[in-house]
Design a protein around this motif. Sequence first.
Motif, PDB file in Angstrom:
ATOM      1  N   GLU A   1      -4.420   8.250  -1.298  1.00 24.12           N
ATOM      2  CA  GLU A   1      -4.083   9.596  -1.799  1.00 24.12           C
ATOM      3  C   GLU A   1      -2.728   9.646  -2.505  1.00 24.12           C
ATOM      4  O   GLU A   1      -2.345  10.698  -3.024  1.00 24.12           O
ATOM      5  N   LEU A   2      -2.007   8.555  -2.511  1.00 26.74           N
ATOM      6  CA  LEU A   2      -0.659   8.549  -3.121  1.00 26.74           C
ATOM      7  C   LEU A   2      -0.739   8.512  -4.641  1.00 26.74           C
ATOM      8  O   LEU A   2      -1.613   7.961  -5.234  1.00 26.74           O
TER       9      LEU A   2
ATOM     10  N   LYS B   1       0.817  -1.217   0.000  1.00 31.36           N
ATOM     11  CA  LYS B   1       0.000   0.000   0.000  1.00 31.36           C
ATOM     12  C   LYS B   1       0.849   1.264   0.000  1.00 31.36           C
ATOM     13  O   LYS B   1       0.418   2.307  -0.502  1.00 31.36           O
ATOM     14  N   TYR B   2       2.023   1.170   0.588  1.00 27.76           N
ATOM     15  CA  TYR B   2       2.899   2.337   0.732  1.00 27.76           C
ATOM     16  C   TYR B   2       4.282   2.060   0.156  1.00 27.76           C
ATOM     17  O   TYR B   2       5.272   1.999   0.889  1.00 27.76           O
TER      18      TYR B   2
ATOM     19  N   ASP C   1       8.738  10.285   2.686  1.00 33.75           N
ATOM     20  CA  ASP C   1       8.625  11.672   3.141  1.00 33.75           C
ATOM     21  C   ASP C   1       7.211  12.234   3.029  1.00 33.75           C
ATOM     22  O   ASP C   1       7.022  13.445   3.048  1.00 33.75           O
ATOM     23  N   LYS C   2       6.198  11.372   2.908  1.00 36.80           N
ATOM     24  CA  LYS C   2       4.806  11.810   2.819  1.00 36.80           C
ATOM     25  C   LYS C   2       3.996  11.158   3.921  1.00 36.80           C
ATOM     26  O   LYS C   2       4.258  10.029   4.302  1.00 36.80           O
ATOM     27  N   LYS C   3       2.987  11.868   4.384  1.00 35.97           N
ATOM     28  CA  LYS C   3       2.105  11.319   5.420  1.00 35.97           C
ATOM     29  C   LYS C   3       0.737  10.978   4.859  1.00 35.97           C
ATOM     30  O   LYS C   3      -0.169  10.625   5.602  1.00 35.97           O
TER      31      LYS C   3
END
Length: 107
Positions: free
Chosen positions: A106-107, A91-92, A99-101
């Motif tokens: 939303e990516l 997923k990430y 460096d993104k939260k």
Amino acid sequence: MNSIDRVNQFRDERNWRQFHNEKDLALSITLEASELLEVFQWKTAEEGIKDIEQIKDELADVLIYSYMLADNLNLDIDELIERKLIKNNEKYPVAKSKDKKDKYTEL
């Protein structure tokens, strides 16, 4: 003796197994997590971490109840974590999330 064995021994010496069904353990995890949050209520993160002893106690309570729930359901904690890390990695991915939260949607 590993952690869950020590927790179970403590529980069994007091005959508390009868009170530790899955629903009540799940509720207890949430209640203890709320107590952990109270350490930080109305404080900055820096102010909250000054009470590290209370953080240790509340975090231990969350973990103890979590271990007990996993044990009740015959789930292996290490396997659960590994499985979730694999899912999170999908997923990430680093290329999109470093460096993104943002949430994975939303990516």
